[in-house]
Scaffold this motif. Structure first.
Motif, PDB file in Angstrom:
ATOM      1  N   VAL A  34       0.855  -1.205   0.000  1.00 32.05           N
ATOM      2  CA  VAL A  34       0.000   0.000   0.000  1.00 32.05           C
ATOM      3  C   VAL A  34       0.882   1.244   0.000  1.00 32.05           C
ATOM      4  O   VAL A  34       0.656   2.175  -0.778  1.00 32.05           O
ATOM      5  CB  VAL A  34      -0.957   0.014   1.214  1.00 32.05           C
ATOM      6  CG1 VAL A  34      -1.643   1.363   1.352  1.00 32.05           C
ATOM      7  CG2 VAL A  34      -1.990  -1.090   1.083  1.00 32.05           C
ATOM      8  N   LEU A  35       1.902   1.265   0.850  1.00 28.05           N
ATOM      9  CA  LEU A  35       2.797   2.423   0.902  1.00 28.05           C
ATOM     10  C   LEU A  35       3.478   2.655  -0.449  1.00 28.05           C
ATOM     11  O   LEU A  35       3.560   3.792  -0.922  1.00 28.05           O
ATOM     12  CB  LEU A  35       3.841   2.248   2.005  1.00 28.05           C
ATOM     13  CG  LEU A  35       3.303   2.282   3.435  1.00 28.05           C
ATOM     14  CD1 LEU A  35       4.404   1.916   4.427  1.00 28.05           C
ATOM     15  CD2 LEU A  35       2.712   3.641   3.752  1.00 28.05           C
ATOM     16  N   GLU A  36       3.965   1.593  -1.067  1.00 33.28           N
ATOM     17  CA  GLU A  36       4.619   1.730  -2.369  1.00 33.28           C
ATOM     18  C   GLU A  36       3.638   2.218  -3.432  1.00 33.28           C
ATOM     19  O   GLU A  36       3.991   3.038  -4.275  1.00 33.28           O
ATOM     20  CB  GLU A  36       5.259   0.408  -2.770  1.00 33.28           C
ATOM     21  CG  GLU A  36       6.459   0.082  -1.906  1.00 33.28           C
ATOM     22  CD  GLU A  36       6.992  -1.331  -2.088  1.00 33.28           C
ATOM     23  OE1 GLU A  36       6.355  -2.134  -2.810  1.00 33.28           O
ATOM     24  OE2 GLU A  36       8.038  -1.626  -1.495  1.00 33.28           O
ATOM     25  N   LYS A  37       2.409   1.735  -3.388  1.00 28.14           N
ATOM     26  CA  LYS A  37       1.371   2.181  -4.328  1.00 28.14           C
ATOM     27  C   LYS A  37       1.117   3.679  -4.199  1.00 28.14           C
ATOM     28  O   LYS A  37       0.825   4.362  -5.179  1.00 28.14           O
ATOM     29  CB  LYS A  37       0.089   1.395  -4.042  1.00 28.14           C
ATOM     30  CG  LYS A  37      -1.068   1.685  -4.940  1.00 28.14           C
ATOM     31  CD  LYS A  37      -2.236   0.782  -4.571  1.00 28.14           C
ATOM     32  CE  LYS A  37      -3.466   1.080  -5.381  1.00 28.14           C
ATOM     33  NZ  LYS A  37      -4.573   0.181  -5.017  1.00 28.14           N
ATOM     34  N   LEU A  38       1.279   4.197  -2.976  1.00 29.27           N
ATOM     35  CA  LEU A  38       1.067   5.620  -2.714  1.00 29.27           C
ATOM     36  C   LEU A  38       2.296   6.466  -3.062  1.00 29.27           C
ATOM     37  O   LEU A  38       2.246   7.685  -2.976  1.00 29.27           O
ATOM     38  CB  LEU A  38       0.701   5.835  -1.246  1.00 29.27           C
ATOM     39  CG  LEU A  38      -0.661   5.285  -0.839  1.00 29.27           C
ATOM     40  CD1 LEU A  38      -0.764   5.217   0.676  1.00 29.27           C
ATOM     41  CD2 LEU A  38      -1.774   6.143  -1.425  1.00 29.27           C
ATOM     42  N   GLY A  39       3.396   5.829  -3.427  1.00 25.37           N
ATOM     43  CA  GLY A  39       4.602   6.559  -3.807  1.00 25.37           C
ATOM     44  C   GLY A  39       5.679   6.610  -2.743  1.00 25.37           C
ATOM     45  O   GLY A  39       6.723   7.228  -2.948  1.00 25.37           O
ATOM     46  N   PHE A  40       5.454   5.970  -1.606  1.00 26.93           N
ATOM     47  CA  PHE A  40       6.486   5.925  -0.569  1.00 26.93           C
ATOM     48  C   PHE A  40       7.640   5.072  -1.057  1.00 26.93           C
ATOM     49  O   PHE A  40       7.454   4.113  -1.804  1.00 26.93           O
ATOM     50  CB  PHE A  40       5.923   5.333   0.728  1.00 26.93           C
ATOM     51  CG  PHE A  40       5.084   6.278   1.542  1.00 26.93           C
ATOM     52  CD1 PHE A  40       5.623   6.941   2.633  1.00 26.93           C
ATOM     53  CD2 PHE A  40       3.759   6.507   1.218  1.00 26.93           C
ATOM     54  CE1 PHE A  40       4.850   7.807   3.389  1.00 26.93           C
ATOM     55  CE2 PHE A  40       2.973   7.363   1.969  1.00 26.93           C
ATOM     56  CZ  PHE A  40       3.523   8.015   3.064  1.00 26.93           C
ATOM     57  N   VAL A  41       8.850   5.419  -0.608  1.00 27.59           N
ATOM     58  CA  VAL A  41      10.065   4.712  -0.999  1.00 27.59           C
ATOM     59  C   VAL A  41      10.710   4.142   0.254  1.00 27.59           C
ATOM     60  O   VAL A  41      10.871   4.851   1.257  1.00 27.59           O
ATOM     61  CB  VAL A  41      11.047   5.682  -1.707  1.00 27.59           C
ATOM     62  CG1 VAL A  41      12.349   4.992  -2.043  1.00 27.59           C
ATOM     63  CG2 VAL A  41      10.401   6.268  -2.953  1.00 27.59           C
TER      64      VAL A  41
END
Length: 79
Positions: A34-41
């Motif tokens: 979910v975090l990666e889908k939101l653009g978190f790295v």
């Protein structure tokens, strides 16, 4: 989770925050997706975080999301 997180990101942008930090417990990789889908790295760092469900500490992977541009991801976070 994704929709609620998008709303929080928009609030952070409105407040002109430079970046956000988030984490997920290692045994919950779906939250990482979910975090990666939101653009978190992923920062490559992990840390102990308190888990209410566990009633104690557990290792979490740390992510960052720059709200100002890519270079901001490398800046140190406040302790």
């Amino acid at each position: 989770a994704t929709e609620a997180s998008r709303a929080l990101i928009e609030i952070a942008k409105t407040l002109k925050l430079p970046r956000l930090e988030a984490s997920h417990f290692l045994d919950n990789p779906a939250s990482g997706r979910v975090l990666e889908k939101l653009g978190f790295v992923a920062t490559g760092m992990s840390a102990e975080r308190y888990s209410c469900a566990r009633g104690g500490e557990a290792v979490a992977r740390i992510y960052r999301l720059s709200l100002m541009g890519r270079a901001d991801l490398d800046a140190p976070m406040a302790a």
